[in-house]
Motif scaffolding. Sequence first.
Motif, PDB file in Angstrom:
ATOM      1  N   UNK A  16       0.791  -1.237   0.000  1.00  0.00           N
ATOM      2  CA  UNK A  16       0.000   0.000   0.000  1.00  0.00           C
ATOM      3  C   UNK A  16       0.828   1.295   0.000  1.00  0.00           C
ATOM      4  N   UNK A  17       2.128   1.187  -0.328  1.00  0.00           N
ATOM      5  CA  UNK A  17       2.944   2.396  -0.439  1.00  0.00           C
ATOM      6  C   UNK A  17       2.591   3.138  -1.714  1.00  0.00           C
ATOM      7  N   UNK A  22      -4.546   2.662   8.601  1.00  0.00           N
ATOM      8  CA  UNK A  22      -3.120   2.351   8.436  1.00  0.00           C
ATOM      9  C   UNK A  22      -2.616   1.408   9.533  1.00  0.00           C
ATOM     10  N   UNK A  23      -3.049   1.657  10.754  1.00  0.00           N
ATOM     11  CA  UNK A  23      -2.586   0.840  11.869  1.00  0.00           C
ATOM     12  C   UNK A  23      -3.022  -0.604  11.745  1.00  0.00           C
ATOM     13  N   UNK A  32      -0.952  -2.345   9.367  1.00  0.00           N
ATOM     14  CA  UNK A  32       0.377  -2.556   9.936  1.00  0.00           C
ATOM     15  C   UNK A  32       0.399  -3.699  10.943  1.00  0.00           C
ATOM     16  N   UNK A  81       5.202  -0.508  17.322  1.00  0.00           N
ATOM     17  CA  UNK A  81       4.415   0.725  17.251  1.00  0.00           C
ATOM     18  C   UNK A  81       2.944   0.524  16.893  1.00  0.00           C
ATOM     19  N   UNK A  82       2.620  -0.285  15.856  1.00  0.00           N
ATOM     20  CA  UNK A  82       1.192  -0.404  15.506  1.00  0.00           C
ATOM     21  C   UNK A  82       0.354  -1.073  16.588  1.00  0.00           C
ATOM     22  N   UNK A 112       6.785  -6.736  14.705  1.00  0.00           N
ATOM     23  CA  UNK A 112       5.475  -6.234  14.296  1.00  0.00           C
ATOM     24  C   UNK A 112       4.430  -7.353  14.350  1.00  0.00           C
ATOM     25  N   UNK A 135       5.653   4.303   7.355  1.00  0.00           N
ATOM     26  CA  UNK A 135       4.397   3.923   6.733  1.00  0.00           C
ATOM     27  C   UNK A 135       4.095   2.461   7.022  1.00  0.00           C
ATOM     28  N   UNK A 183       4.884   0.840   9.506  1.00  0.00           N
ATOM     29  CA  UNK A 183       4.521   0.670  10.909  1.00  0.00           C
ATOM     30  C   UNK A 183       3.193   1.345  11.239  1.00  0.00           C
ATOM     31  N   UNK A 184       2.482   1.762  10.201  1.00  0.00           N
ATOM     32  CA  UNK A 184       1.141   2.293  10.425  1.00  0.00           C
ATOM     33  C   UNK A 184       1.095   3.753  10.824  1.00  0.00           C
ATOM     34  N   UNK A 185       2.200   4.491  10.590  1.00  0.00           N
ATOM     35  CA  UNK A 185       2.195   5.919  10.909  1.00  0.00           C
ATOM     36  C   UNK A 185       1.566   6.685   9.745  1.00  0.00           C
TER      37      UNK A 185
END
Lengths: 287, 351
Positions: free
Chosen positions: A51-52, A72-73, A76, A103-104, A156, B244, B246-248
């Motif tokens: 998804x970039x 987004x989270x 992730x 982080x997510x 992750x 990105x 990592x969901x930021x």
Amino acid sequence: MSRLSAESVTLAYDGRVIAEDLSVAVPDNSFTVIVGPNACGKSTLLRALSRMLKPRAGSVLLDGAAIGSYPARKVARTLGLLPQSSVAPDGITVADLVARGRHPHQGLLRQWSPEDERIVQESMAATGVAALADRYVDELSGGQRQRVWIAMALAQRTPLLLLDEPTTFLDIQHQIEILDLCAELHENQGRTLVAVLHDLNHAARYATHLIAMRDGRVVAEGAPGDIVTAELVERVFGLRCQVIDDPQTGTPLVVPAARRVSTGVRVSTGVTGSSAAAARPAGPPSA
Amino acid sequence: MNTTDSRPAVRALRTRGGLSIRFAPRAVLVAALLLAAALAASVALIGTGDYPMTFADVLRTLTGGGTEAQEFIVHDLRLPRVLVGLLVGTALGLAGAVFQSVSRNPLGSPDVIGLGQGSSVGALTVIVLFHGDPAAVAAGAVAGGLLSGAAIYALAWQRGVHGYRFVLVGIAMSAVLVAVIGYLLTKANLTDAARATVWMVGSLNGRDWSQVWPLLGVCAVLVPAVLGHGRSLRMLEMGDDSAYALGVPVERTRLVTTGAAVLLTAVATAAAGPISFVALAAPQLARRLTRSPGPNLTAAASTGAALLVGADWAAQRLFGADQLPVGALTGMLGGCYLLWLLHTERRAGRV
């Protein structure tokens, strides 16, 4: 079954179209490797799958819905990516960098749970960097650093993990070390891995599912043993070669043709050392 | 509360309810010490001037126990100046940390990339062309700062920021703006030119409550907003792709934090003039003190406050009351700091 797929996507950077009407499905629990010559669109495809890059047409589906429709989270937590260009912040330690993979799963008031701690320790152990936990990332060798980044992606805890050329810029022993690690993660932890690789022989040895691309199209896909032939390599890379069995693993091994193989010497298959092409002494052409 | 096993990857404080916050003892200690230093410098600064007061006198007056003369001097004359200093220092320290983090470059500071010059052009336009009052000058400075911020964003922000590209665009911007400043100064009559020059040095002299309130209002909104994005900013330092993955929300984080930083810089500059060096040095000093990676937002903000108030106190002590504007002192320190930075960066092979 496939949790992640691209359905007739058109991929483009600004005005430049890289691929049109491209469809790819990543088989669940596979170690899928995408290969192809430079500029064939393999990294672009990986960017779209992660998804970039938003497809201009068509869609990338994650668990049946367009990947862009998830927060987004949430993505992730399902799909991890090890990009080619990662920057280790100045003065960061290995443990701190790996910890960022959590982080997510975190929030403003849930910044570091015992589970976070456990998973980070496990990820460092799985990639063999636990002993380096307190070292600064800038001090490490290229191979060690790449393992740290993989540890971060592992932390992750995503069932799907995408790797964009994870072995580029590494020495051969570190390349194999990283690929062995990937195979281990795939086999022992049941993760679905998708990697873009440069080296066709690495791809053929490690992939369970191989996707060969050229000019933005999929030329062939399937198990390496089924699809890697001299004819396919010539079609995809424009390289004349011979395909033999890898003496270590039995997977296809691509041996590029020598500079002057067309002298009529018939090359025997299956034996590496005695091949006439390989044994030909280097020297000026005599014919 | 308890902490986990012998050598955790990250230290955290936890409650039984499952809440947890990361806890870096050194960073907390450093921020507390810097805050204490800023407050001590503030009290010392209030006690400094033509009518000197002892530390105890100042504290007594601040808590309502001073004489009438002391009350007047502290509350009407010196306290607003100190508050402006603290707020401007905080705003500049925080804005500098955001810019350096987003550009991944210690030179990507408001001083270097032309925000201060943008504010100067705005203020000088008001002074020279419209002969405006101080409020209008402040408004001009804010407008100039915001415009130059938007211009840099438009010029440098194509598909993510590349540190040196951002810095180079900023340097080009500030060169253009300096030329405009020169033009405006040549157009000005002598009185306006003198006023403009004083404004451009950056000073806390004669600041009163009318500067404190707008500054306090803006800081009250933007400082928490920026701090709330601190975790995302930390992720952004690893590159857009990694953040990105990592969901930021990469673009939103960048837009919100840099927008807030531009506004903080503009408002701080409107209140005290373009004070150099604080936004450049505070984040770097803070990072070296806390020895932790990331933007170190809280530490950078407290360093900024301590630096500015400390420099103002030093200027008053060394050169006499209201003789040397604090901007001149920070400018001198900033030059030396920049040389040192270039030296260490070169040794690290980055320049």
